[in-house]
Design a protein around this motif. Structure first.
Motif, PDB file in Angstrom:
ATOM      1  N   SER A  52       0.854  -1.185   0.000  1.00 41.55           N
ATOM      2  CA  SER A  52       0.000   0.000   0.000  1.00 41.55           C
ATOM      3  C   SER A  52       0.890   1.237   0.000  1.00 41.55           C
ATOM      4  O   SER A  52       2.106   1.137   0.124  1.00 41.55           O
ATOM      5  CB  SER A  52      -0.927  -0.019   1.213  1.00 41.55           C
ATOM      6  OG  SER A  52      -0.173  -0.134   2.381  1.00 41.55           O
ATOM      7  N   GLN A  53       0.273   2.385  -0.141  1.00 38.02           N
ATOM      8  CA  GLN A  53       1.045   3.618  -0.104  1.00 38.02           C
ATOM      9  C   GLN A  53       1.335   3.985   1.356  1.00 38.02           C
ATOM     10  O   GLN A  53       0.435   3.953   2.201  1.00 38.02           O
ATOM     11  CB  GLN A  53       0.284   4.737  -0.785  1.00 38.02           C
ATOM     12  CG  GLN A  53       0.111   4.479  -2.273  1.00 38.02           C
ATOM     13  CD  GLN A  53      -0.339   5.719  -2.989  1.00 38.02           C
ATOM     14  OE1 GLN A  53       0.470   6.599  -3.253  1.00 38.02           O
ATOM     15  NE2 GLN A  53      -1.624   5.781  -3.273  1.00 38.02           N
ATOM     16  N   SER A  71      -0.903   5.981   5.740  1.00 36.22           N
ATOM     17  CA  SER A  71      -1.047   4.944   4.724  1.00 36.22           C
ATOM     18  C   SER A  71      -2.472   4.996   4.196  1.00 36.22           C
ATOM     19  O   SER A  71      -3.384   5.451   4.894  1.00 36.22           O
ATOM     20  CB  SER A  71      -0.777   3.561   5.301  1.00 36.22           C
ATOM     21  OG  SER A  71      -1.026   2.572   4.310  1.00 36.22           O
ATOM     22  N   ASP A  72      -2.650   4.480   2.988  1.00 37.37           N
ATOM     23  CA  ASP A  72      -3.995   4.392   2.426  1.00 37.37           C
ATOM     24  C   ASP A  72      -4.692   3.087   2.836  1.00 37.37           C
ATOM     25  O   ASP A  72      -5.829   2.850   2.459  1.00 37.37           O
ATOM     26  CB  ASP A  72      -3.959   4.552   0.905  1.00 37.37           C
ATOM     27  CG  ASP A  72      -3.127   3.487   0.206  1.00 37.37           C
ATOM     28  OD1 ASP A  72      -2.435   2.708   0.893  1.00 37.37           O
ATOM     29  OD2 ASP A  72      -3.155   3.440  -1.038  1.00 37.37           O
ATOM     30  N   ALA A  73      -4.021   2.250   3.610  1.00 39.09           N
ATOM     31  CA  ALA A  73      -4.604   0.996   4.096  1.00 39.09           C
ATOM     32  C   ALA A  73      -4.756   1.068   5.616  1.00 39.09           C
ATOM     33  O   ALA A  73      -3.821   1.443   6.323  1.00 39.09           O
ATOM     34  CB  ALA A  73      -3.714  -0.180   3.718  1.00 39.09           C
ATOM     35  N   ARG A 117       2.714  -7.425   3.565  1.00 31.77           N
ATOM     36  CA  ARG A 117       2.631  -6.523   4.723  1.00 31.77           C
ATOM     37  C   ARG A 117       3.918  -6.607   5.548  1.00 31.77           C
ATOM     38  O   ARG A 117       4.420  -5.603   6.027  1.00 31.77           O
ATOM     39  CB  ARG A 117       1.426  -6.870   5.598  1.00 31.77           C
ATOM     40  CG  ARG A 117       0.106  -6.629   4.948  1.00 31.77           C
ATOM     41  CD  ARG A 117      -0.335  -5.189   5.088  1.00 31.77           C
ATOM     42  NE  ARG A 117      -1.692  -5.044   4.620  1.00 31.77           N
ATOM     43  CZ  ARG A 117      -2.046  -4.364   3.542  1.00 31.77           C
ATOM     44  NH1 ARG A 117      -1.140  -3.753   2.820  1.00 31.77           N
ATOM     45  NH2 ARG A 117      -3.302  -4.266   3.189  1.00 31.77           N
TER      46      ARG A 117
END
Length: 137
Positions: A52-53, A71-73, A117
């Protein structure tokens, strides 16, 4: 070596029997973590190697390390919050002395995160350590 705030997370994770409860707790930590201003979401602060970013913006004031991040997550935002509790407020030599894999293993994260991850988490730790090493030099 872990901060008292990180030890609190370890205690909470020991109390939570089920990984799903721990997962939810990580997400809640991410939601509670201070948001990063969009102006800092630039290529220079982006962490490569994450699925993710992820953006980390480190600071060193009066010899103490800190960082903001985003983060975008949701789960990754929680991992950023955990890393913040592990590192924020430490001196630069203390940052370099943290055995992040061992500390994070106490939470069982290594057993429950996907390979992507886990790679992203390692990339964030690497960025933190590189920043501390540069600031120390």
């Amino acid at each position: 070596m872990a901060t008292e705030r990180f030890e609190d997370i370890v205690e909470t994770f020991e109390f939570l029997d089920d990984w799903e409860d721990r997962y939810r707790h990580v997400i809640e930590m991410g939601k509670a973590f201070a948001p990063l201003d969009d102006a800092f979401k630039v290529p220079a602060t982006k962490v490569e190697g994450c699925a993710s970013q992820v953006w980390l913006v480190p600071t060193v004031e009066e010899g103490r390390f800190d960082f903001a991040g985003a983060s975008d997550a949701m789960i990754v935002q929680g991992l950023i919050a955990i890393l913040h509790e592990l590192y924020a407020g430490l001196t630069l030599p203390e940052v370099m002395a943290v055995d992040a894999p061992a500390e994070l293993a106490r939470l069982g994260l290594d057993e429950h995160l996907s390979a992507q991850r886990s790679n992203g988490l390692r990339a964030m730790v690497t960025r933190i350590r590189e920043t501390a090493a540069k600031a120390k030099a």
